[in-house]
Design a protein around this motif. Structure first.
Motif, PDB file in Angstrom:
ATOM      1  N   SER A  57       0.814  -1.215   0.000  1.00 50.47           N
ATOM      2  CA  SER A  57       0.000   0.000   0.000  1.00 50.47           C
ATOM      3  C   SER A  57       0.850   1.269   0.000  1.00 50.47           C
ATOM      4  CB  SER A  57      -0.929   0.002   1.218  1.00 50.47           C
ATOM      5  OG  SER A  57      -0.197   0.118   2.428  1.00 50.47           O
ATOM      6  N   LEU A  58       2.158   1.144   0.274  1.00 49.96           N
ATOM      7  CA  LEU A  58       3.031   2.317   0.223  1.00 49.96           C
ATOM      8  C   LEU A  58       3.232   2.813  -1.207  1.00 49.96           C
ATOM      9  CD1 LEU A  58       5.813   1.307   2.780  1.00 49.96           C
ATOM     10  CD2 LEU A  58       4.043   3.036   3.078  1.00 49.96           C
ATOM     11  N   MET A  59       3.003   1.920  -2.189  1.00 47.81           N
ATOM     12  CA  MET A  59       3.115   2.278  -3.609  1.00 47.81           C
ATOM     13  C   MET A  59       4.463   2.928  -3.940  1.00 47.81           C
ATOM     14  SD  MET A  59       0.433   1.166  -5.104  1.00 47.81           S
ATOM     15  CE  MET A  59       0.407   2.046  -6.663  1.00 47.81           C
ATOM     16  N   PHE A  60       5.525   2.349  -3.426  1.00 50.42           N
ATOM     17  CA  PHE A  60       6.836   2.896  -3.765  1.00 50.42           C
ATOM     18  C   PHE A  60       7.175   2.582  -5.219  1.00 50.42           C
ATOM     19  CE2 PHE A  60       7.190  -0.995  -1.213  1.00 50.42           C
ATOM     20  CZ  PHE A  60       7.791  -1.875  -2.091  1.00 50.42           C
ATOM     21  N   ARG A  61       8.117   3.322  -5.783  1.00 48.04           N
ATOM     22  CA  ARG A  61       8.425   3.203  -7.197  1.00 48.04           C
ATOM     23  C   ARG A  61       9.814   2.629  -7.417  1.00 48.04           C
ATOM     24  NH1 ARG A  61       4.563   5.753 -10.104  1.00 48.04           N
ATOM     25  NH2 ARG A  61       5.787   5.676 -12.016  1.00 48.04           N
ATOM     26  N   ARG A  62       9.971   2.011  -8.576  1.00 50.02           N
ATOM     27  CA  ARG A  62      11.291   1.544  -8.991  1.00 50.02           C
ATOM     28  C   ARG A  62      11.984   2.651  -9.766  1.00 50.02           C
ATOM     29  NH1 ARG A  62       8.677  -2.990 -11.249  1.00 50.02           N
ATOM     30  NH2 ARG A  62       9.680  -2.575 -13.260  1.00 50.02           N
ATOM     31  N   HIS A  63      13.296   2.707  -9.637  1.00 50.46           N
ATOM     32  CA  HIS A  63      14.097   3.696 -10.344  1.00 50.46           C
ATOM     33  C   HIS A  63      15.272   3.003 -11.008  1.00 50.46           C
ATOM     34  CE1 HIS A  63      12.032   7.152  -8.470  1.00 50.46           C
ATOM     35  NE2 HIS A  63      11.978   6.377  -7.408  1.00 50.46           N
ATOM     36  N   SER A  64      15.521   3.347 -12.249  1.00 45.97           N
ATOM     37  CA  SER A  64      16.687   2.840 -12.961  1.00 45.97           C
ATOM     38  C   SER A  64      17.901   3.673 -12.575  1.00 45.97           C
ATOM     39  CB  SER A  64      16.471   2.913 -14.478  1.00 45.97           C
ATOM     40  OG  SER A  64      15.387   2.094 -14.860  1.00 45.97           O
ATOM     41  N   ILE A  65      18.984   3.003 -12.223  1.00 45.33           N
ATOM     42  CA  ILE A  65      20.213   3.658 -11.801  1.00 45.33           C
ATOM     43  C   ILE A  65      21.343   3.218 -12.723  1.00 45.33           C
ATOM     44  CG2 ILE A  65      21.790   4.072  -9.866  1.00 45.33           C
ATOM     45  CD1 ILE A  65      18.967   4.969  -9.327  1.00 45.33           C
ATOM     46  N   ARG A  66      22.099   4.175 -13.233  1.00 42.67           N
ATOM     47  CA  ARG A  66      23.209   3.857 -14.110  1.00 42.67           C
ATOM     48  C   ARG A  66      24.489   3.682 -13.306  1.00 42.67           C
ATOM     49  NH1 ARG A  66      22.069   5.196 -19.398  1.00 42.67           N
ATOM     50  NH2 ARG A  66      23.818   3.783 -19.820  1.00 42.67           N
ATOM     51  N   ALA A  67      25.418   2.925 -13.858  1.00 44.08           N
ATOM     52  CA  ALA A  67      26.706   2.723 -13.211  1.00 44.08           C
ATOM     53  C   ALA A  67      27.381   4.065 -12.971  1.00 44.08           C
ATOM     54  CB  ALA A  67      27.599   1.840 -14.081  1.00 44.08           C
ATOM     55  N   GLY A  68      27.895   4.269 -11.762  1.00 46.82           N
ATOM     56  CA  GLY A  68      28.541   5.520 -11.401  1.00 46.82           C
ATOM     57  C   GLY A  68      27.621   6.549 -10.793  1.00 46.82           C
ATOM     58  N   GLN A  69      26.305   6.313 -10.842  1.00 47.19           N
ATOM     59  CA  GLN A  69      25.345   7.256 -10.287  1.00 47.19           C
ATOM     60  C   GLN A  69      25.191   7.002  -8.789  1.00 47.19           C
ATOM     61  OE1 GLN A  69      21.528   7.019 -12.226  1.00 47.19           O
ATOM     62  NE2 GLN A  69      21.192   9.220 -12.105  1.00 47.19           N
ATOM     63  N   THR A  70      24.993   8.073  -8.016  1.00 45.25           N
ATOM     64  CA  THR A  70      24.829   7.932  -6.576  1.00 45.25           C
ATOM     65  C   THR A  70      23.353   7.979  -6.191  1.00 45.25           C
ATOM     66  OG1 THR A  70      25.099  10.307  -6.230  1.00 45.25           O
ATOM     67  CG2 THR A  70      27.079   8.953  -6.047  1.00 45.25           C
ATOM     68  N   LEU A  71      22.969   7.128  -5.244  1.00 44.44           N
ATOM     69  CA  LEU A  71      21.626   7.183  -4.672  1.00 44.44           C
ATOM     70  C   LEU A  71      21.510   8.376  -3.732  1.00 44.44           C
ATOM     71  CD1 LEU A  71      20.815   3.472  -3.747  1.00 44.44           C
ATOM     72  CD2 LEU A  71      19.563   4.920  -5.345  1.00 44.44           C
ATOM     73  N   TYR A  72      22.546   8.583  -2.946  1.00 44.88           N
ATOM     74  CA  TYR A  72      22.616   9.693  -1.999  1.00 44.88           C
ATOM     75  C   TYR A  72      24.079   9.901  -1.647  1.00 44.88           C
ATOM     76  CZ  TYR A  72      22.727   5.613   1.057  1.00 44.88           C
ATOM     77  OH  TYR A  72      23.033   4.395   1.607  1.00 44.88           O
ATOM     78  N   ARG A  73      24.360  11.071  -1.084  1.00 45.29           N
ATOM     79  CA  ARG A  73      25.721  11.390  -0.679  1.00 45.29           C
ATOM     80  C   ARG A  73      25.783  11.587   0.835  1.00 45.29           C
ATOM     81  NH1 ARG A  73      29.136  12.220  -4.772  1.00 45.29           N
ATOM     82  NH2 ARG A  73      28.292  12.693  -6.848  1.00 45.29           N
ATOM     83  N   GLN A  74      26.960  11.404   1.361  1.00 39.17           N
ATOM     84  CA  GLN A  74      27.190  11.610   2.783  1.00 39.17           C
ATOM     85  C   GLN A  74      26.727  13.006   3.187  1.00 39.17           C
ATOM     86  OE1 GLN A  74      31.167  10.500   3.826  1.00 39.17           O
ATOM     87  NE2 GLN A  74      31.083  11.381   5.882  1.00 39.17           N
ATOM     88  N   GLY A  75      25.865  13.063   4.209  1.00 39.56           N
ATOM     89  CA  GLY A  75      25.328  14.340   4.667  1.00 39.56           C
ATOM     90  C   GLY A  75      23.960  14.685   4.111  1.00 39.56           C
ATOM     91  N   ASP A  76      23.495  13.964   3.069  1.00 38.93           N
ATOM     92  CA  ASP A  76      22.171  14.229   2.511  1.00 38.93           C
ATOM     93  C   ASP A  76      21.082  13.865   3.520  1.00 38.93           C
ATOM     94  OD1 ASP A  76      23.275  15.049   0.156  1.00 38.93           O
ATOM     95  OD2 ASP A  76      22.692  13.288  -1.016  1.00 38.93           O
ATOM     96  N   ALA A  77      19.942  14.541   3.429  1.00 38.34           N
ATOM     97  CA  ALA A  77      18.797  14.227   4.285  1.00 38.34           C
ATOM     98  C   ALA A  77      18.296  12.817   3.986  1.00 38.34           C
ATOM     99  CB  ALA A  77      17.683  15.242   4.064  1.00 38.34           C
ATOM    100  N   PHE A  78      17.939  12.087   5.031  1.00 41.08           N
ATOM    101  CA  PHE A  78      17.444  10.718   4.908  1.00 41.08           C
ATOM    102  C   PHE A  78      15.942  10.741   4.642  1.00 41.08           C
ATOM    103  CE2 PHE A  78      15.492   7.187   7.467  1.00 41.08           C
ATOM    104  CZ  PHE A  78      15.749   6.172   6.549  1.00 41.08           C
ATOM    105  N   LYS A  79      15.514  10.198   3.499  1.00 36.80           N
ATOM    106  CA  LYS A  79      14.101  10.166   3.142  1.00 36.80           C
ATOM    107  C   LYS A  79      13.633   8.766   2.755  1.00 36.80           C
ATOM    108  CE  LYS A  79      14.089  14.935   1.381  1.00 36.80           C
ATOM    109  NZ  LYS A  79      13.847  15.779   0.181  1.00 36.80           N
ATOM    110  N   PHE A  80      14.517   7.976   2.148  1.00 38.95           N
ATOM    111  CA  PHE A  80      14.118   6.680   1.614  1.00 38.95           C
ATOM    112  C   PHE A  80      15.038   5.568   2.111  1.00 38.95           C
ATOM    113  CE2 PHE A  80      12.964   9.846  -1.590  1.00 38.95           C
ATOM    114  CZ  PHE A  80      11.634   9.539  -1.846  1.00 38.95           C
ATOM    115  N   ILE A  81      14.467   4.375   2.210  1.00 41.06           N
ATOM    116  CA  ILE A  81      15.240   3.144   2.257  1.00 41.06           C
ATOM    117  C   ILE A  81      15.136   2.542   0.864  1.00 41.06           C
ATOM    118  CG2 ILE A  81      15.396   0.811   3.197  1.00 41.06           C
ATOM    119  CD1 ILE A  81      14.225   1.903   5.800  1.00 41.06           C
ATOM    120  N   TYR A  82      16.255   2.150   0.304  1.00 43.73           N
ATOM    121  CA  TYR A  82      16.279   1.610  -1.052  1.00 43.73           C
ATOM    122  C   TYR A  82      16.508   0.111  -1.020  1.00 43.73           C
ATOM    123  CZ  TYR A  82      17.007   6.530  -2.214  1.00 43.73           C
ATOM    124  OH  TYR A  82      16.878   7.899  -2.328  1.00 43.73           O
TER     125      TYR A  82
END
Length: 261
Positions: A57-82
């Motif tokens: 029921s959370l209806m979370f979405r899938r995201h395509s990630i390319r090699a070398g791309q970051t999900l998040y960086r150190q210090g970024d606000a925490f919003k998602f568990i991936y």
């Protein structure tokens, strides 16, 4: 210890500029845990069907990630568990003296981003080491479900427990093992996790570099290379660049010795 390797996808590029992940920019239709082929390894593991529907029921979405791309960086606000649906991610952190430290590798069915639960900000940077997909689970929504379902509350406890175990294993690697024991533990852990996902436990391609392995295990790249060479001479491994064959699984376990647990 969290070490992730999966066979790659033919034809996909292996190196792209390190770009931050833009949530929603590469989104694909909403996903559900109950329909996912990784549900026995990922978040729904151990949950009842009604509890899994709570996740759906959370209806979370899938995201395509390319090699070398970051999900998040150190210090970024925490919003998602991936939740990773394939490929491999690397977590690393910048130390006060300017050096970097690899803190984990994450593979299909494992969660990335739990480092942000405690403080509300990520303590590491997560980078895709190959093209893959993730499910982005909004933590605020997940926390809301905890009040309605004991299973969802237990889910977070299980995830945090896994994080603690991973950190404990890393401390043990860095504090009490020889170089040979560290690399043996790394490879045996990798083999076991690949087997759980239906892949060969004795032959695989490393997606991380030897520098990454050295950073994770607290070894120089020269020591990593020497230890691989020593294992080859002992007949434990066959190594061709990043392609590894475990020729003597029992011998590798004997190398790990008293740390086998």
């Amino acid at each position: 210890m969290s070490v992730d390797v999966l066979p790659g996808r033919a034809g996909l590029p292996r190196s792209l500029p390190r770009q931050p992940f833009q949530g929603g920019a590469a989104a694909v239709p909403a996903s559900t845990c109950s329909a996912c082929h990784l549900r026995q390894l990922c978040l729904p593991c151990g949950m009842t069907p009604p509890e899994v529907k709570q996740l759906d029921s959370l209806m979370f979405r899938r995201h395509s990630i390319r090699a070398g791309q970051t999900l998040y960086r150190q210090g970024d606000a925490f919003k998602f568990i991936y939740a990773s649906r394939g490929g491999m991610f690397k977590s690393d952190m910048a130390l006060n003296d300017g050096r970097g430290q690899v803190s984990g590798f994450h593979m299909a069915g494992e969660q990335v981003g739990l480092d942000g639960v405690a403080s509300g900000r990520h303590s590491t940077t997560a980078t895709a080491l190959e093209d893959t997909e993730v499910c982005a689970i909004p933590y605020a929504g997940l926390a809301g479900k905890m009040a309605q379902s004991a299973g969802t509350l237990n889910l977070l406890g299980r995830l945090m427990s896994q994080q603690i175990v991973q950190e404990h294993n890393l401390m043990m690697l860095l504090g009490s093992m020889s170089a040979e024991e560290r690399l043996a533990a790394f490879l045996l852990n990798l083999a076991a996790r690949l087997k759980a996902r239906g892949y060969s436990a004795s032959e695989f391609h490393l997606r991380m570099t030897r520098a990454d392995i050295g950073s994770y295990l607290g070894m120089t790249i020269e020591t990593v290379s020497r230890t691989f060479s020593a294992f080859q001479k002992q007949g434990l491994l066959g190594v061709a660049k990043r392609h590894v064959r475990i020729l003597d699984m029992d011998g590798l376990k004997r190398t790990l010795g008293s740390h086998m647990h």
